[in-house]
Design an enzyme around this catalytic site. Structure first.
Site, PDB file in Angstrom:
ATOM      1  N   GLY A  69       0.812  -1.222   0.000  1.00 27.04           N
ATOM      2  CA  GLY A  69       0.000   0.000   0.000  1.00 27.04           C
ATOM      3  C   GLY A  69       0.841   1.265   0.000  1.00 27.04           C
ATOM      4  O   GLY A  69       2.077   1.212  -0.033  1.00 27.04           O
ATOM      5  N   THR A 102       1.330   3.375   2.386  1.00 27.50           N
ATOM      6  CA  THR A 102       2.095   3.595   3.619  1.00 27.50           C
ATOM      7  C   THR A 102       2.765   2.331   4.119  1.00 27.50           C
ATOM      8  O   THR A 102       3.915   2.353   4.536  1.00 27.50           O
ATOM      9  CB  THR A 102       1.170   4.128   4.741  1.00 27.50           C
ATOM     10  OG1 THR A 102       0.492   5.300   4.274  1.00 27.50           O
ATOM     11  CG2 THR A 102       1.970   4.483   5.983  1.00 27.50           C
ATOM     12  N   GLU A 137      -6.470  -4.940  -6.593  1.00 24.36           N
ATOM     13  CA  GLU A 137      -6.608  -4.763  -5.148  1.00 24.36           C
ATOM     14  C   GLU A 137      -8.029  -4.970  -4.623  1.00 24.36           C
ATOM     15  O   GLU A 137      -8.242  -5.641  -3.612  1.00 24.36           O
ATOM     16  CB  GLU A 137      -6.103  -3.366  -4.756  1.00 24.36           C
ATOM     17  CG  GLU A 137      -6.356  -3.073  -3.286  1.00 24.36           C
ATOM     18  CD  GLU A 137      -5.646  -1.836  -2.788  1.00 24.36           C
ATOM     19  OE1 GLU A 137      -4.889  -1.214  -3.556  1.00 24.36           O
ATOM     20  OE2 GLU A 137      -5.864  -1.497  -1.614  1.00 24.36           O
ATOM     21  N   TYR A 194       3.787   7.055  14.540  1.00 27.08           N
ATOM     22  CA  TYR A 194       2.389   6.629  14.631  1.00 27.08           C
ATOM     23  C   TYR A 194       1.989   6.202  16.042  1.00 27.08           C
ATOM     24  O   TYR A 194       0.971   6.659  16.575  1.00 27.08           O
ATOM     25  CB  TYR A 194       2.111   5.498  13.633  1.00 27.08           C
ATOM     26  CG  TYR A 194       0.700   4.983  13.732  1.00 27.08           C
ATOM     27  CD1 TYR A 194      -0.358   5.706  13.190  1.00 27.08           C
ATOM     28  CD2 TYR A 194       0.414   3.799  14.411  1.00 27.08           C
ATOM     29  CE1 TYR A 194      -1.670   5.263  13.305  1.00 27.08           C
ATOM     30  CE2 TYR A 194      -0.888   3.349  14.534  1.00 27.08           C
ATOM     31  CZ  TYR A 194      -1.928   4.080  13.979  1.00 27.08           C
ATOM     32  OH  TYR A 194      -3.215   3.638  14.109  1.00 27.08           O
TER      33      TYR A 194
HETATM   34  P1  ADP Z   1      -2.162   1.603   2.781  1.00 29.22           P
HETATM   35  O1  ADP Z   1      -2.709   0.309   2.269  1.00 29.22           O
HETATM   36  O2  ADP Z   1      -2.597   2.796   2.014  1.00 29.22           O
HETATM   37  O3  ADP Z   1      -0.678   1.532   2.997  1.00 29.22           O
HETATM   38  P2  ADP Z   1      -2.908   0.974   5.533  1.00 29.22           P
HETATM   39  O4  ADP Z   1      -4.174   0.211   5.620  1.00 29.22           O
HETATM   40  O5  ADP Z   1      -1.646   0.190   5.713  1.00 29.22           O
HETATM   41  O6  ADP Z   1      -2.842   1.843   4.210  1.00 29.22           O
HETATM   42  O7  ADP Z   1      -2.980   2.147   6.611  1.00 29.22           O
HETATM   43  C1  ADP Z   1      -2.012   3.151   6.691  1.00 29.22           C
HETATM   44  C2  ADP Z   1      -2.286   4.000   7.920  1.00 29.22           C
HETATM   45  O8  ADP Z   1      -2.159   3.190   9.090  1.00 29.22           O
HETATM   46  C3  ADP Z   1      -1.311   5.144   8.126  1.00 29.22           C
HETATM   47  O9  ADP Z   1      -1.693   6.280   7.405  1.00 29.22           O
HETATM   48  C4  ADP Z   1      -1.378   5.354   9.643  1.00 29.22           C
HETATM   49  O10 ADP Z   1      -2.478   6.176   9.998  1.00 29.22           O
HETATM   50  C5  ADP Z   1      -1.671   3.964  10.179  1.00 29.22           C
HETATM   51  N1  ADP Z   1      -0.501   3.230  10.706  1.00 29.22           N
HETATM   52  C6  ADP Z   1      -0.602   2.131  11.508  1.00 29.22           C
HETATM   53  N2  ADP Z   1       0.603   1.682  11.855  1.00 29.22           N
HETATM   54  C7  ADP Z   1       1.520   2.484  11.283  1.00 29.22           C
HETATM   55  C8  ADP Z   1       2.942   2.521  11.248  1.00 29.22           C
HETATM   56  N3  ADP Z   1       3.672   1.624  11.939  1.00 29.22           N
HETATM   57  N4  ADP Z   1       3.541   3.465  10.504  1.00 29.22           N
HETATM   58  C9  ADP Z   1       2.834   4.375   9.833  1.00 29.22           C
HETATM   59  N5  ADP Z   1       1.480   4.399   9.817  1.00 29.22           N
HETATM   60  C10 ADP Z   1       0.812   3.474  10.522  1.00 29.22           C
HETATM   61 MG    MG Z   2      -4.402  -0.395   1.403  1.00 28.10          MG
END
Ligand code: ADP
Ligand code: MG
Length: 272
Positions: free
Chosen positions: A11, A13, A74, A142
């Site tokens: 994803g 992040t 996805e 976070y």
């Molecule tokens: P994506 O699929 O877009 O990567 P996620 O479902 O993994 O998204 O969610 C990302 C979000 O989860 C971040 O924007 C933050 O709010 C939160 N989050 C949880 N754990 C962490 C972490 N260890 N580092 C950064 N963000 C985190």
């Molecule tokens: Mg995602």
């Protein structure tokens, strides 16, 4: 020895990994920014694995792996993972429901007869928490952000309906938020703490997500909304707000255990 099957959701992040070990599924997460950490771990930990990747960064990751990897769409992977994880839970979910993926941004889906349709979304999501938290408090970790937020008082930042009515009887619950971040006068008199600000950011995110999701649930005439995504991790405040506001909207909130791995689990299942 059997080749290990690995499902990955890369994803914006976080890179979420789900793989089979004996009869159970093991989960692992890496920051997408440090994609080489994920790549090294995957290359070093498994001999000739069978890999399926989904998510926005799936191509990027697939190119870097030693093992060949297939990629899948996805929304389909997530749909499959959601149905699987929901099936493992006691919560009886109906044949049709909404599911809401609160990732970096938020994606809203209508699920019926095992199929899904993306019906909307909002840019308000976990990334919004990270960005606004940084801008308003300078914090970027976070776990620290969500931990501080849990001690915050939104009442020092958000204007409630009862604040406007000042004792008179309002036509809707006085406890509802009239204006997120709207308590300007009181904030000018006394600065809210970092915790208060962080709690207010999470409150705004949760309320917006529920408002949009429950409207979609009404449109599609469904009773349950399943929420998941890494933004709910270690974040009881966001869960509570979502739970409360969803019930207020007359819908039933459901949270999935390991829900943040829905995409990765769906990718894994697609290898069976
Ligand atoms: P994506 O699929 O877009 O990567 P996620 O479902 O993994 O998204 O969610 C990302 C979000 O989860 C971040 O924007 C933050 O709010 C939160 N989050 C949880 N754990 C962490 C972490 N260890 N580092 C950064 N963000 C985190
Ligand atoms: Mg995602």
């Amino acid at each position: 020895m059997n080749q290990t099957k690995i499902g990955i959701d890369a994803g914006g992040t976080l890179v979420k990994v789900a793989y089979r070990e004996s009869s159970s599924i093991v989960y692992q997460t890496f920051p997408s920014q440090a994609i080489y950490d994920a790549v090294s771990w995957l290359n070093d930990s498994f001999l000739n694995p069978i890999v399926c990747i989904t998510g926005g960064k799936s191509q990027l990751l697939a190119e870097k792996l030693t093992a060949p990897a297939k990629t899948i769409v996805e929304f389909d992977a997530t749909n499959r993972g959601v149905h699987f994880l929901a099936g493992q839970q006691r919560d009886a979910i109906e044949n049709n429901f909404m599911f809401v993926n609160i990732g970096t941004g938020t994606s809203i889906h209508y699920a019926k007869d095992m199929e899904q349709q993306r019906v909307g979304g909002t840019g308000i999501g976990g990334g919004t928490l990270m960005g606004l938290a940084y801008l308003l408090t300078g914090l970027w970790d976070y776990e620290r952000i969500v931990q501080l937020a849990s001690n915050g008082d939104r009442g020092n930042v958000d204007l409630k309906v009862k604040d406007i009515f000042e004792g008179a009887l309002p036509p809707i619950s006085g406890e509802l938020t009239a204006s997120n971040f709207g308590k300007k006068e009181s904030m000018m008199a006394r600065n809210p703490s970092e915790s208060d600000i962080l709690a207010a950011i999470i409150g705004m995110i949760g309320e917006v997500i529920v408002t949009v999701s429950s409207q979609m649930a009404f449109q599609h005439n469904v009773g349950s909304i399943i929420y998941f995504g890494s933004s709910l991790r270690s974040n009881p405040l966001l869960r509570d707000i979502i739970k409360e506001y969803t019930r207020l909207a007359g819908k039933e909130p459901v949270f999935l255990k390991n829900g943040e791995y829905s995409g990765a689990v769906g990718a894994l299942l697609s290898l069976d």
